[in-house]
Motif scaffolding. Structure first.
Motif, PDB file in Angstrom:
ATOM      1  N   TRP A 193       0.855  -1.188   0.000  1.00  0.00           N
ATOM      2  CA  TRP A 193       0.000   0.000   0.000  1.00  0.00           C
ATOM      3  C   TRP A 193       0.891   1.238   0.000  1.00  0.00           C
ATOM      4  O   TRP A 193       1.829   1.352   0.790  1.00  0.00           O
ATOM      5  CB  TRP A 193      -0.906   0.008   1.232  1.00  0.00           C
ATOM      6  CG  TRP A 193      -2.012  -1.005   1.180  1.00  0.00           C
ATOM      7  CD1 TRP A 193      -1.895  -2.350   1.227  1.00  0.00           C
ATOM      8  CD2 TRP A 193      -3.405  -0.727   1.067  1.00  0.00           C
ATOM      9  NE1 TRP A 193      -3.108  -2.961   1.154  1.00  0.00           N
ATOM     10  CE2 TRP A 193      -4.076  -1.980   1.060  1.00  0.00           C
ATOM     11  CE3 TRP A 193      -4.162   0.430   0.979  1.00  0.00           C
ATOM     12  CZ2 TRP A 193      -5.451  -2.095   0.963  1.00  0.00           C
ATOM     13  CZ3 TRP A 193      -5.539   0.322   0.890  1.00  0.00           C
ATOM     14  CH2 TRP A 193      -6.176  -0.923   0.875  1.00  0.00           C
TER      15      TRP A 193
ATOM     16  N   GLU B  78      -2.597   5.722  -0.649  1.00  0.00           N
ATOM     17  CA  GLU B  78      -3.671   4.748  -0.465  1.00  0.00           C
ATOM     18  C   GLU B  78      -4.009   4.564   1.007  1.00  0.00           C
ATOM     19  O   GLU B  78      -5.190   4.474   1.383  1.00  0.00           O
ATOM     20  CB  GLU B  78      -3.259   3.409  -1.083  1.00  0.00           C
ATOM     21  CG  GLU B  78      -3.214   3.424  -2.604  1.00  0.00           C
ATOM     22  CD  GLU B  78      -2.707   2.123  -3.189  1.00  0.00           C
ATOM     23  OE1 GLU B  78      -3.037   1.824  -4.351  1.00  0.00           O
ATOM     24  OE2 GLU B  78      -1.964   1.407  -2.486  1.00  0.00           O
TER      25      GLU B  78
ATOM     26  N   ALA C  62     -12.378  -0.230  -2.199  1.00  0.00           N
ATOM     27  CA  ALA C  62     -11.855  -1.146  -3.212  1.00  0.00           C
ATOM     28  C   ALA C  62     -12.117  -0.623  -4.621  1.00  0.00           C
ATOM     29  O   ALA C  62     -11.259  -0.724  -5.504  1.00  0.00           O
ATOM     30  CB  ALA C  62     -12.485  -2.524  -3.035  1.00  0.00           C
TER      31      ALA C  62
ATOM     32  N   LYS D 251      -8.642  -2.229  -5.756  1.00  0.00           N
ATOM     33  CA  LYS D 251      -8.214  -3.389  -4.981  1.00  0.00           C
ATOM     34  C   LYS D 251      -9.408  -4.274  -4.674  1.00  0.00           C
ATOM     35  O   LYS D 251     -10.564  -3.894  -4.899  1.00  0.00           O
ATOM     36  CB  LYS D 251      -7.542  -2.946  -3.676  1.00  0.00           C
ATOM     37  CG  LYS D 251      -6.236  -2.178  -3.880  1.00  0.00           C
ATOM     38  CD  LYS D 251      -5.621  -1.800  -2.552  1.00  0.00           C
ATOM     39  CE  LYS D 251      -4.297  -1.063  -2.748  1.00  0.00           C
ATOM     40  NZ  LYS D 251      -3.246  -1.942  -3.302  1.00  0.00           N
TER      41      LYS D 251
END
Length: 345
Positions: A50, A54, A71, A76
């Motif tokens: 990460w 983020e 997400a 992600k």
């Protein structure tokens, strides 16, 4: 290559997913490639890294919007977002929406798996699992299994049409659908109920079958359209008129010319369709069969006269159709010669 010790494997399992192969290789004194290969055999994988941006986005919006929103924004997987938030100690304050696959999983395994196992798989709390199951009506009491006594009663009553489904349902205290389903499981069947037509119903059918549809007649008599259709067949009632009967002259004409002139021409001369001509040939003992083979004398005559003699004369002499003669001429590579006419001035 030396074997891995239990201590090295424990270090690999502990640090590989979070710190990577380089850290583990320096810690145990092995090649990074060897560490990666061993981790692959053990099913270990490194968690995606990460970035600072983020992580900042996760800390700012996770409590309010949840894992699905994060997400989608970061590209992600929701599971990865949930795992990272758990490691950072961040909790979602709102209610995470249930996905379709979660509902299907809950319906499939609510009765055969422990609530703790379902909670672990769906990453939801046990109270949330119970609440969702109640909403999906999974907590209602399930229908009791059929006892041997109930099955025996069903076998005795179901095959007799005098016992209606309502009566059987009331006696066994089960729904009609449950009775039909259990009867199918037991291989039981009820005899068909044939309607006995009265003279009045038959007369009504005979008087109205030409002007009313099957459905209208069935509605008037309180029957099904299929029952009306079957009764019409038994009585010989047909909506379509029978075809024109064949005369003796027509039959004789077909016997004499069926194999000699084209079927289309016979149909035109008798004012009938081609299918009628073909179908009538069978009962008359006539079969088109395979074409008559050409003899050597016929082939020789055709070679000598094709192109110089009019086609009608060849047809009359050989007793074959024009199409057959033209087809044989094409097979024999005959070229039709043009007859020159002497023009006198």
């Amino acid at each position: 290559m030396k074997d891995w010790t239990e201590e090295e494997i424990d270090i690999l399992k502990k640090h590989y997913s979070t710190k990577g192969s380089k850290f583990v290789s320096e810690l145990i004194g092995r090649n990074p490639d060897s560490v990666i290969a061993k981790a692959a055999r053990l099913g270990l994988y490194m968690l995606p890294k990460w970035t600072e941006s983020e992580l900042k986005f996760l800390r700012r919006y996770y409590k309010e919007h949840g894992a699905v929103y994060i997400a989608e924004k970061l590209g992600k997987k929701p599971d990865a977002v949930l795992a990272k938030a758990a490691r950072l100690g961040i909790r979602f304050d709102g209610k995470r929406q249930w996905a379709v696959w979660e509902d299907n999983y809950l319906r499939r395994h609510y009765y055969d798996r422990e609530k703790k196992s379902i909670s672990h798989t769906l990453k939801r709390s046990i109270p949330a699992i119970l609440a969702r199951a109640h909403l999906l009506k999974l907590t209602q009491t399930r229908t009791a299994k059929w006892s041997d006594a109930e099955k025996k009663i069903l076998r005795e009553l179901y095959s007799n049409r005098k016992n209606t489904l309502e009566q059987i349902s009331e006696k066994l205290n089960r729904s009609k659908f449950g009775i039909l389903q259990q009867a199918q499981v037991l291989g039981l069947s009820r005899p068909r109920k044939d309607h006995l037509w009265t003279e009045e119903e038959c007369n009504y059918l005979i008087n109205n079958y030409k002007v009313k549809s099957h459905g209208e007649i069935a509605k008037h008599l309180g029957l099904t359209a299929i029952s009306v259709s079957h009764k019409m067949n038994r009585l010989g009632l047909k909506l379509r008129n029978k075809g024109r009967l064949w005369t003796e002259e027509e039959k004789d004409f077909i016997r004499k010319n069926y194999k000699k002139i084209p079927t289309r021409e016979i149909a035109r001369l008798l004012n009938r369709n081609i299918d009628a001509i073909i179908n009538s040939a069978g009962p008359l003992g006539i079969s088109a069969g395979r074409p008559r083979p050409w003899t050597e004398s016929e082939k020789k005559y055709l070679q000598e006269n094709y192109g110089t003699t009019p086609l009608n004369e060849i047809v009359a002499f050989l007793g074959r159709s024009k199409q057959a003669i033209i087809a044989q001429a094409a097979k024999s590579n005959l070229t039709k010669k043009r007859i020159r006419k002497n023009i006198s001035n």
